[in-house]
Design a protein around this motif. Structure first.
Motif, PDB file in Angstrom:
ATOM      1  N   GLY A  74       0.701  -1.304   0.122  1.00  0.00           N
ATOM      2  CA  GLY A  74      -0.140  -0.001   0.144  1.00  0.00           C
ATOM      3  C   GLY A  74       0.604   1.344  -0.022  1.00  0.00           C
ATOM      4  O   GLY A  74       1.663   1.357   0.845  1.00  0.00           O
ATOM      5  N   LEU A  75       0.378   2.149  -0.734  1.00  0.00           N
ATOM      6  CA  LEU A  75       1.477   3.438  -1.082  1.00  0.00           C
ATOM      7  C   LEU A  75       1.103   4.272   0.160  1.00  0.00           C
ATOM      8  O   LEU A  75       2.179   5.087   0.461  1.00  0.00           O
ATOM      9  N   GLU A  76      -0.081   4.108   0.891  1.00  0.00           N
ATOM     10  CA  GLU A  76      -0.156   5.067   2.149  1.00  0.00           C
ATOM     11  C   GLU A  76       0.048   4.165   3.447  1.00  0.00           C
ATOM     12  O   GLU A  76       0.664   4.827   4.196  1.00  0.00           O
ATOM     13  N   ASP A  77      -0.505   3.205   3.675  1.00  0.00           N
ATOM     14  CA  ASP A  77      -0.479   2.233   4.687  1.00  0.00           C
ATOM     15  C   ASP A  77       0.703   1.344   4.814  1.00  0.00           C
ATOM     16  O   ASP A  77       0.955   0.954   5.906  1.00  0.00           O
ATOM     17  N   HIS A  78       1.384   1.246   3.850  1.00  0.00           N
ATOM     18  CA  HIS A  78       2.660   0.169   3.905  1.00  0.00           C
ATOM     19  C   HIS A  78       2.484  -1.046   4.063  1.00  0.00           C
ATOM     20  O   HIS A  78       3.459  -2.050   4.589  1.00  0.00           O
ATOM     21  N   LEU A  79       1.184  -1.700   3.762  1.00  0.00           N
ATOM     22  CA  LEU A  79       0.815  -3.080   4.211  1.00  0.00           C
ATOM     23  C   LEU A  79       0.652  -3.930   3.072  1.00  0.00           C
ATOM     24  O   LEU A  79       0.629  -3.286   1.820  1.00  0.00           O
ATOM     25  N   PRO A  80       0.783  -4.898   3.058  1.00  0.00           N
ATOM     26  CA  PRO A  80       0.860  -5.929   2.026  1.00  0.00           C
ATOM     27  C   PRO A  80      -0.669  -6.127   1.465  1.00  0.00           C
ATOM     28  O   PRO A  80      -1.481  -6.307   2.408  1.00  0.00           O
ATOM     29  N   HIS A  81      -0.936  -5.947   0.264  1.00  0.00           N
ATOM     30  CA  HIS A  81      -2.462  -6.003   0.034  1.00  0.00           C
ATOM     31  C   HIS A  81      -2.484  -7.254  -1.021  1.00  0.00           C
ATOM     32  O   HIS A  81      -3.954  -7.770  -1.118  1.00  0.00           O
ATOM     33  N   GLU A  82      -1.562  -7.461  -1.681  1.00  0.00           N
ATOM     34  CA  GLU A  82      -1.741  -8.815  -2.818  1.00  0.00           C
ATOM     35  C   GLU A  82      -0.502  -9.443  -2.906  1.00  0.00           C
ATOM     36  O   GLU A  82       0.650  -8.782  -3.034  1.00  0.00           O
ATOM     37  N   MET A  83      -0.325 -10.652  -3.057  1.00  0.00           N
ATOM     38  CA  MET A  83       0.836 -11.209  -3.619  1.00  0.00           C
ATOM     39  C   MET A  83       0.295 -12.564  -4.636  1.00  0.00           C
ATOM     40  O   MET A  83      -0.771 -13.075  -4.281  1.00  0.00           O
ATOM     41  N   THR A  84       1.358 -12.336  -5.453  1.00  0.00           N
ATOM     42  CA  THR A  84       0.827 -13.317  -6.584  1.00  0.00           C
ATOM     43  C   THR A  84       2.436 -14.116  -6.791  1.00  0.00           C
ATOM     44  O   THR A  84       3.433 -13.489  -6.464  1.00  0.00           O
ATOM     45  N   THR A  85       2.189 -15.566  -7.214  1.00  0.00           N
ATOM     46  CA  THR A  85       3.547 -16.280  -7.437  1.00  0.00           C
ATOM     47  C   THR A  85       3.373 -16.719  -8.828  1.00  0.00           C
ATOM     48  O   THR A  85       2.330 -16.418  -9.435  1.00  0.00           O
ATOM     49  N   ASP A  86       4.427 -16.893  -9.365  1.00  0.00           N
ATOM     50  CA  ASP A  86       4.767 -17.235 -10.708  1.00  0.00           C
ATOM     51  C   ASP A  86       4.229 -18.500 -11.106  1.00  0.00           C
ATOM     52  O   ASP A  86       3.844 -18.628 -12.224  1.00  0.00           O
ATOM     53  N   ASP A  87       3.885 -19.238 -10.029  1.00  0.00           N
ATOM     54  CA  ASP A  87       3.210 -20.603 -10.480  1.00  0.00           C
ATOM     55  C   ASP A  87       1.693 -20.559 -10.509  1.00  0.00           C
ATOM     56  O   ASP A  87       1.128 -21.412 -10.524  1.00  0.00           O
ATOM     57  N   GLY A  88       1.279 -19.283 -10.346  1.00  0.00           N
ATOM     58  CA  GLY A  88      -0.310 -19.028 -10.455  1.00  0.00           C
ATOM     59  C   GLY A  88      -0.938 -18.718  -9.260  1.00  0.00           C
ATOM     60  O   GLY A  88      -2.152 -18.666  -9.261  1.00  0.00           O
ATOM     61  N   GLY A  89      -0.181 -18.514  -7.933  1.00  0.00           N
ATOM     62  CA  GLY A  89      -0.837 -18.383  -6.722  1.00  0.00           C
ATOM     63  C   GLY A  89      -1.110 -16.926  -6.686  1.00  0.00           C
ATOM     64  O   GLY A  89      -0.557 -16.097  -7.111  1.00  0.00           O
ATOM     65  N   ARG A  90      -2.217 -16.520  -6.056  1.00  0.00           N
ATOM     66  CA  ARG A  90      -2.728 -15.213  -5.758  1.00  0.00           C
ATOM     67  C   ARG A  90      -3.378 -15.113  -4.487  1.00  0.00           C
ATOM     68  O   ARG A  90      -4.442 -16.003  -4.010  1.00  0.00           O
ATOM     69  N   TYR A  91      -2.728 -14.234  -3.670  1.00  0.00           N
ATOM     70  CA  TYR A  91      -3.419 -14.185  -2.218  1.00  0.00           C
ATOM     71  C   TYR A  91      -3.372 -12.828  -1.896  1.00  0.00           C
ATOM     72  O   TYR A  91      -3.019 -11.754  -2.047  1.00  0.00           O
ATOM     73  N   SER A  92      -4.885 -12.402  -1.632  1.00  0.00           N
ATOM     74  CA  SER A  92      -5.266 -11.061  -1.286  1.00  0.00           C
ATOM     75  C   SER A  92      -5.469 -10.826   0.469  1.00  0.00           C
ATOM     76  O   SER A  92      -5.905 -11.907   1.116  1.00  0.00           O
ATOM     77  N   TYR A  93      -4.913  -9.671   0.786  1.00  0.00           N
ATOM     78  CA  TYR A  93      -5.034  -9.454   2.348  1.00  0.00           C
ATOM     79  C   TYR A  93      -5.912  -8.171   2.429  1.00  0.00           C
ATOM     80  O   TYR A  93      -5.780  -7.226   1.618  1.00  0.00           O
ATOM     81  N   SER A  94      -6.517  -7.985   3.467  1.00  0.00           N
ATOM     82  CA  SER A  94      -7.333  -6.947   3.858  1.00  0.00           C
ATOM     83  C   SER A  94      -7.780  -7.094   5.244  1.00  0.00           C
ATOM     84  O   SER A  94      -7.494  -7.869   5.988  1.00  0.00           O
ATOM     85  N   ASP A  95      -8.517  -6.068   5.741  1.00  0.00           N
ATOM     86  CA  ASP A  95      -9.097  -5.925   7.170  1.00  0.00           C
ATOM     87  C   ASP A  95      -8.095  -6.051   8.252  1.00  0.00           C
ATOM     88  O   ASP A  95      -8.433  -6.742   9.395  1.00  0.00           O
ATOM     89  N   PHE A  96      -6.807  -5.450   8.047  1.00  0.00           N
ATOM     90  CA  PHE A  96      -5.835  -5.532   8.823  1.00  0.00           C
ATOM     91  C   PHE A  96      -6.433  -4.876  10.191  1.00  0.00           C
ATOM     92  O   PHE A  96      -7.115  -3.872  10.235  1.00  0.00           O
ATOM     93  N   ASN A  97      -5.947  -5.688  11.380  1.00  0.00           N
ATOM     94  CA  ASN A  97      -6.128  -5.202  12.837  1.00  0.00           C
ATOM     95  C   ASN A  97      -7.838  -5.057  13.107  1.00  0.00           C
ATOM     96  O   ASN A  97      -8.063  -4.469  14.136  1.00  0.00           O
TER      97      ASN A  97
END
Length: 79
Positions: free
Chosen positions: A34-57
């Motif tokens: 995140g540009l403002e909160d500096h938290l990870p919001h999505e991770m993708t891997t070259d083998d096709g994995g996609r992970y979304s993160y939200s609702d921190f704390n």
């Protein structure tokens, strides 16, 4: 390595490319920080994995099975 800027779940973030290596394997992908909160919001891997993160704390609520609650209340807390 710095990648593109994009919006994930309504949050503007910057992709960063990563390479993780271990003695047995390696993994490549990107994580969008995140540009403002500096938290990870999505991770993708070259083998096709996609992970979304939200609702921190945010508090979570779940209902424990009744048997667990009864077992916990029957102990006196001493060892």
């Amino acid at each position: 390595w710095k990648g593109e800027k994009k919006t994930v779940n309504g949050v503007r973030c910057q992709d960063w490319t990563f390479v993780m290596k271990s003695s047995y394997s390696g993994q490549k992908g990107s994580v969008c920080i995140g540009l403002e909160d500096h938290l990870p919001h999505e991770m993708t891997t070259d083998d096709g994995g996609r992970y979304s993160y939200s609702d921190f704390n945010q508090p979570i609520q779940f209902d424990a099975p009744e048997a667990v609650l009864q077992a916990a209340s029957s102990t006196d807390g001493s060892n």
